[in-house]
Enzyme design. Structure first.
Site, PDB file in Angstrom:
ATOM      1  N   ASP A  65       0.841  -1.552  -0.501  1.00  0.00           N
ATOM      2  CA  ASP A  65      -0.375   0.263   0.131  1.00  0.00           C
ATOM      3  C   ASP A  65       0.867   1.369   0.111  1.00  0.00           C
ATOM      4  OD1 ASP A  65       0.974  -0.483   2.204  1.00  0.00           O
ATOM      5  OD2 ASP A  65      -0.838  -0.294   3.747  1.00  0.00           O
ATOM      6  N   HIS A  66       2.007   0.631   0.373  1.00  0.00           N
ATOM      7  CA  HIS A  66       2.896   2.473   0.327  1.00  0.00           C
ATOM      8  C   HIS A  66       3.320   2.575  -1.034  1.00  0.00           C
ATOM      9  CE1 HIS A  66       1.846   2.501   4.510  1.00  0.00           C
ATOM     10  NE2 HIS A  66       3.323   2.660   5.097  1.00  0.00           N
ATOM     11  N   ASP A 120       4.067  -1.680  11.385  1.00  0.00           N
ATOM     12  CA  ASP A 120       3.441  -0.259  11.167  1.00  0.00           C
ATOM     13  C   ASP A 120       3.272   0.649  12.121  1.00  0.00           C
ATOM     14  OD1 ASP A 120       2.849   1.849   8.337  1.00  0.00           O
ATOM     15  OD2 ASP A 120       1.636   1.620   9.911  1.00  0.00           O
ATOM     16  N   ARG A 380      -0.111  12.940   9.835  1.00  0.00           N
ATOM     17  CA  ARG A 380       1.140  13.093   9.962  1.00  0.00           C
ATOM     18  C   ARG A 380       1.528  14.768   9.732  1.00  0.00           C
ATOM     19  NH1 ARG A 380       4.569   7.335  11.143  1.00  0.00           N
ATOM     20  NH2 ARG A 380       3.503   7.411  13.512  1.00  0.00           N
ATOM     21  N   SER A 541       6.954   7.430  12.980  1.00  0.00           N
ATOM     22  CA  SER A 541       6.886   5.555  12.235  1.00  0.00           C
ATOM     23  C   SER A 541       7.968   4.667  12.746  1.00  0.00           C
ATOM     24  CB  SER A 541       7.469   6.540  10.633  1.00  0.00           C
ATOM     25  OG  SER A 541       8.457   4.792  10.234  1.00  0.00           O
ATOM     26  N   ARG A 543       9.480   2.389  11.537  1.00  0.00           N
ATOM     27  CA  ARG A 543      10.594   1.878   9.735  1.00  0.00           C
ATOM     28  C   ARG A 543      11.877   1.422  10.573  1.00  0.00           C
ATOM     29  NH1 ARG A 543       9.837   8.103   7.362  1.00  0.00           N
ATOM     30  NH2 ARG A 543       8.235   7.308   7.351  1.00  0.00           N
TER      31      ARG A 543
END
Ligand code: MIC
Ligand code: SF4
Length: 647
Positions: A65-66, A120, A380, A541, A543
């Site tokens: 989706d990203h 996520d 964000r 995030s 990440r």
């Protein structure tokens, strides 16, 4: 100490080990996992590195989706790897076009009372349906897929008692913006927010999910709602009534802290540039010209939200002074809008319809013009996340966004003079899982690894003595977007050497070696890179690249006043020591380029013990530094080994 809460009930049912004392590490069994493509490639490479044949969870799913721009082959290479590794490891696969992981998960897989770990930070969206849904780094999710429990600090429970009912044009988004005004984005590490009280029943599951989704910005472990009749209704409408189970706090439940929110008193709000907790009322912003309106993201892209926007826009035209773009959260939402004519209303009003996915929320297109205001229903607004340096992004509800789209400026939607559209609860969602690819029983194919799919890099064990060089000194509230930019660089997520070149890109200055060049020079000279941060380092995030890439560049320690939960865990997983200044004044004493020496670091690192260091200034002056940490014995084992992949 909290008792009788939904949080405690879920933890009790999933308890594996640990002390049930606030702050102490407690391990819980994970029922479901989710990954998305931008963090997922690393997570599955790590799962492969652990030599796990098949996932051991009740359900694991890999969403794309990203990264969907497909500028160059990298994104599609990632998708092919993800699809094939999912088939090989027993993971469901949701391909590009199917929707944003959190929205699709809520619709098709979320279940009350279950635990969900996702790579996520907005995984807490699942809290809207009564799950304990937690965001984590990819490696932690890979471990959960391997059947290992997840360790979290036994939480303090912040109870939020909702009373009353939202007034027309005042939205669930305004409730979570209110929460951000009260709690801010820092200082909430180790807590879970649980909503209760008579106002809960007035909110639908998608509204609850907006609130738990953006609860991620509070820096809490997660947020959740009880599971009640509204939850049952939502699940039944999704054709998943069997997944329902009621789950509420005991009538005499006790919380560590209680916040009262009267829904009747909620007014339209916005998070102003450049932090989700910079809250103002729309009334205060009234008249400010807006250059762009974006509606979508995992916070506000449900059918209810977009149906509201379509109903308001029907027969009207967006202001010629701005552009409006809409990204539906899932294929189900898009199909519904297409089926009932609302999509045509949106198009006729002048909306630009984007693919279902994260899109502009992660800087994939639609960057605003210089010196213009961007109004977004996202979660964000960190500086630069839009892809425009010096951006001015405001976060609002769909109600406020559509008011701006019509008028060209900030407008309190209550003053539009339009009747508030009542969007009835959907009785039967169109269910079409034809794009959710189930895992095969026996995989006899090949995992597709094109040239842009790298390997997770391995670290060396932690050195005995730290000969540290402060490669960068940054201020408060440094987000993982600052550390590891997404946007146009997102396609490099599977290629650590290439992605590492842009670590801290936003702090690079013309004519000066970049952070990556400085760190690599320190590493190549046989010394150790150190990052110095201030309060709330590593917000945002999940990440893990914000740990992996610095690790690749030779960073061995981060020293700050406070480090946020997910980032701290990622640092540990990749063998970087998260240390804290005991005396905040020491932060002021350190300058970039200074040496930070820690003799016998390996021996000094003991649970609960301080770490003695020496700061050596450029002119040779030395100052003793006392550092501390909150690392458990298990964390230390991982760090000493140079990261989890060496354990
Ligand atoms: C985000 O909203 O910042 C992201 C992109 O979804 C991240 C994950 C990532 O960086 O890939 C998140 O929230 O964890
Ligand atoms: Fe995607 Fe934005 Fe949600 Fe992150 S916050 S998952 S980028 S929509």
């Amino acid at each position: 100490m909290a008792r009788g809460t939904v949080v405690q009930k879920i933890i009790d049912r999933h308890y594996v080990s640990g002390d049930k004392i606030a702050g102490a590490p407690v391990a819980v069994r994970i029922d479901q996992t989710l990954t998305q493509d931008a963090t997922g490639t690393m997570a599955y490479l790590e799962l492969e590195a652990m030599r796990v044949d098949r996932v051991r969870t009740e359900l694991s799913i890999s969403y794309v989706d990203h990264n969907m721009m497909q500028n160059g082959p990298e994104n599609r290479n990632d998708h092919l790897y993800l699809q094939s590794v999912a088939a090989a490891k027993g993971v469901y696969f949701s391909p590009p076009g199917n929707g944003i992981c959190h929205q699709v998960h809520l619709e098709r897989f979320g279940a009350p009372g279950k635990t969900l770990l996702g790579s996520d930070s907005h995984t807490p969206t699942g809290g809207g349906i009564g799950m304990m849904a937690i965001g984590a780094g990819g490696l932690d999710v890979a471990l959960a897929m391997a059947g290992r429990p997840f360790t979290l600090p036994y939480p303090k429970v912040i109870g939020v008692r909702l009373s009353g009912r939202l007034r027309p044009w005042c939205a669930a988004k305004d409730v979570v913006l209110k929460m951000l005004e009260i709690l801010t984005t820092r200082g909430n590490v180790g807590s879970i927010v649980e909503y209760f009280g008579p106002g809960v029943a007035t909110l639908s599951v998608p509204q609850r999910a907006t609130i738990t989704n953006m609860g991620a910005e509070l820096g809490v472990t997660t947020s959740l709602f009880p599971s009640d009749d509204r939850t049952r209704q939502f699940l039944e409408a999704q054709g998943r009534g069997a997944a329902f189970t009621p789950l509420t706090a005991d009538p005499d439940a006790e919380y560590d802290r209680v916040i009262e929110i009267d829904l009747d008193a909620i007014v339209p709000l916005a998070a102003c540039p450049s932090s989700p907790d910079q809250i103002k009322t729309i009334e205060e912003l009234r008249g400010t010209p807006v250059g762009q309106v974006l509606i979508g993201s995992c916070t506000n892209s449900s059918f209810r939200d977009l149906a509201l926007v379509a109903t308001v826009l029907k027969g009207r035209t967006v202001s010629p002074d701005l552009t409006l773009a809409i990204a539906p959260g899932s294929r189900q939402v898009l199909e519904m809008l297409a089926g009932n004519g609302m999509l045509a209303d949106l198009i006729a009003a002048g909306a630009r319809i984007l693919e279902t996915g994260c899109g502009p929320c992660i800087g994939q297109g639609q960057s605003p013009a210089d010196d213009t205001v961007s109004v977004r229903t996202f979660n964000r607004n960190f500086a630069g996340r839009t892809g425009t340096k010096g951006d001015r992004a405001y976060l609002v509800s769909p109600e406020t966004a559509v008011a701006a789209a019509l008028t060209g400026c900030f407008t309190d939607p209550r003053s539009l003079g339009i009747d508030y559209p009542e969007i009835p609860e959907v009785e039967q969602f169109p269910v079409n899982d034809n794009l959710i690819i189930p895992p095969v029983a026996h995989f006899d194919g090949e995992i597709i690894r094109k040239r842009t799919i790298g390997e997770p890099p391995l670290n060396q064990p932690l050195p005995e003595d730290l000969d540290g060089v402060t490669v960068i000194k940054v201020g408060d509230k440094i987000t993982t977007d600052h550390i590891m930019p997404a946007g146009v660089h997102l396609k490099l997520r599977s290629n650590i050497p290439a992605y590492s070149k842009v670590v801290f890109e936003c702090f690079n200055e013309p004519g000066r070696p970049t952070f990556a060049e400085r760190a690599a020079a320190v590493r190549d000279a046989g010394r150790h890179g150190v990052i110095v941060g201030r309060d709330s380092y590593g917000q945002g995030s999940s990440r893990e690249h914000a740990a992996i890439c610095p690790m690749y560049l030779g960073i061995k320690a981060v020293i700050a006043l406070a480090i946020e939960r997910i980032h701290r865990a990622n640092l540990v997983n990749f063998g970087i020591v998260p240390l804290l200044f005991s005396d905040p004044a020491d932060y002021d004493r350190v300058a970039e380029g200074d040496t930070i020496r820690i003799e016998k670091l390996r021996t000094q690192l003991q649970p609960g013990k301080p770490v003695a260091a020496v700061l050596v200034k450029a002119d040779g002056r030395e100052f003793p530094l006392t550092l501390k940490h909150t690392l458990s014995a298990r964390d230390l084992e991982i760090i000493l080994a140079g990261g989890m992949l060496n354990c």
